[in-house]
Design an enzyme around this catalytic site. Sequence first.
Site, PDB file in Angstrom:
ATOM      1  N   ASP A 209     -11.813   1.930   3.760  1.00 52.48           N
ATOM      2  CA  ASP A 209     -11.061   0.831   3.421  1.00 52.48           C
ATOM      3  C   ASP A 209     -12.777   0.968   3.465  1.00 52.48           C
ATOM      4  O   ASP A 209     -13.331  -0.225   3.988  1.00 52.48           O
ATOM      5  CB  ASP A 209     -10.782   0.152   4.753  1.00 52.48           C
ATOM      6  CG  ASP A 209      -9.450  -0.631   4.609  1.00 52.48           C
ATOM      7  OD1 ASP A 209      -9.050  -1.127   2.991  1.00 52.48           O
ATOM      8  OD2 ASP A 209      -9.015  -0.683   5.419  1.00 52.48           O
TER       9      ASP A 209
ATOM     10  N   GLN B 166      -4.283  -1.809   9.626  1.00 54.07           N
ATOM     11  CA  GLN B 166      -4.286  -3.381   8.414  1.00 54.07           C
ATOM     12  C   GLN B 166      -4.870  -4.279  10.014  1.00 54.07           C
ATOM     13  O   GLN B 166      -4.554  -4.163  11.344  1.00 54.07           O
ATOM     14  CB  GLN B 166      -3.110  -3.312   8.892  1.00 54.07           C
ATOM     15  CG  GLN B 166      -2.628  -4.536   8.083  1.00 54.07           C
ATOM     16  CD  GLN B 166      -2.964  -4.840   6.511  1.00 54.07           C
ATOM     17  OE1 GLN B 166      -3.139  -3.993   5.541  1.00 54.07           O
ATOM     18  NE2 GLN B 166      -3.887  -5.725   5.854  1.00 54.07           N
TER      19      GLN B 166
ATOM     20  N   LYS C 154       1.260  -1.490  -0.440  1.00 56.77           N
ATOM     21  CA  LYS C 154      -0.007   0.362  -0.300  1.00 56.77           C
ATOM     22  C   LYS C 154       0.988   0.825  -0.064  1.00 56.77           C
ATOM     23  O   LYS C 154       0.575   1.758  -0.731  1.00 56.77           O
ATOM     24  CB  LYS C 154      -0.882   0.282   0.931  1.00 56.77           C
ATOM     25  CG  LYS C 154      -1.945  -0.807   0.997  1.00 56.77           C
ATOM     26  CD  LYS C 154      -3.053  -1.327   1.849  1.00 56.77           C
ATOM     27  CE  LYS C 154      -3.909  -1.969   2.182  1.00 56.77           C
ATOM     28  NZ  LYS C 154      -4.194  -2.968   3.567  1.00 56.77           N
TER      29      LYS C 154
END
Length: 279
Positions: free
Chosen positions: A116, A93, A49
Site C-alpha cells: 500500500d 484493510q 482486491k
Amino acid sequence: MAVRIDGKALAAKIKGQTAAEAARLPRRPGLAVVLVGEDPASQVYVAGKERDCAECGIESFGRRLGAETSQEALLELIRRLNEDPRVDGVLVQLPLPGHLDEQAVINAIAPDKDVDCFHPFNVGRMAVGDPVFLPCTPAGVMAMLDEYEIPIRGKRCVVLGRSNIVGKPMAALLTQRDGTVTICHSQTEDMARHTREADILVSAVGRTGLVTADMVKEGAVVIDVAMNRDENGRLCGDVDFAAVEPKASYITPVPGGVGPMTRACLMRNILAAARLHQA
Ligand code: NAP
C-alpha cells in the site's frame, strides 16, 4: 466537452501486463489481505482486491479477524506474515476498529511487503524521489495523466485534501514531475480562488458536490478521486460531473475513473514486491 478518461480500460491494460509479467516469475506472487471486523464497505474492497489477484495470477491469503481482535493479536499475525516466504505483500484493510492503533499496525508491516506504500520508510523513499513502491491512488492518477499525454511540467496543479494516503503523496508526485502544486484542505480560505487557477485539479475530499462548475477553469483537467454515495446510494465523486464536463478538457468519471486504477496499481506493487523477494 471534456474527454472522459477511461480508468477502467487503462486498469485492465495494467492488470494484463501485470499478469503476463507475474507468469514469468519462478514463483507465484502472494498477497495477504487482513480484514478486521465486518465493515460492509471494507468487505467489498477486500473481495475486489482478491478478484484482481486471481485475474493477475497472484495468490491471495485472506485473513479475517473478529472486530474484537486485540492490538497484540493483530501485530502477532503481521509478524507471521512478514516472515512467510509465500507472502510478498501484506495489506491491512483500513479503517480498523477504533480500539486499534492504525499507525502502529502500519509500522509493523515489513517495508518490503508494504504494497500500500503507507509505511513511513516507503513514504520517505517516495518523498525523496527514490521510491520502492508508489502509493496506489496517486500512482493511478499519474498513470492516467501519462496515458492521455497530459503535460504536468510547469502547470498549476491544485490538490483538494491532505490525507497521508491520497492528498499529500499526490502533491509530492505532481511536484516531482515539475507541476506547481497547491494543497487545499478544510481550513483553506476561499478555496475557489485556488481551484479557478488550476490547470490540473485533483479532488480527494469525500464531499458530494464540493467542486462546482464556477470553481473550474475553462479547459482544466479534472481528476475526481472521491468515492461518495449520493442520496440514492449511488457511487459518486466530489465533482459536479454534469456541470463540469462541458468546461473541462479531460475529466474522470466516478465510477470508472480513479477507483479501478488504484486497484491496478496495487497489483503492480505486488509484482514489484515479488521481484524484490525473488531477485
Ligand atoms: P480523508 O482522510 O478523510 O481526508 C479528506 C481531506 O479532505 C482532509 O485533508 C480534509 O482536510 C479535507 N477536507 C475536508 N472537508 C473539506 C472541505 N470542505 N474543503 C476542502 N478540503 C476538505 O480522506 P481520504 O482517505 O484522503 O479520501 C478522500 C476521498 O477519496 C474519499 O471520498 C475516499 O473514499 C476517496 N478515496 C478514493 C480512492 C480511490 O481509489 N478512488 C482511494 C482512497 C480514497 P483536513 O486535513 O483539514 O481535515
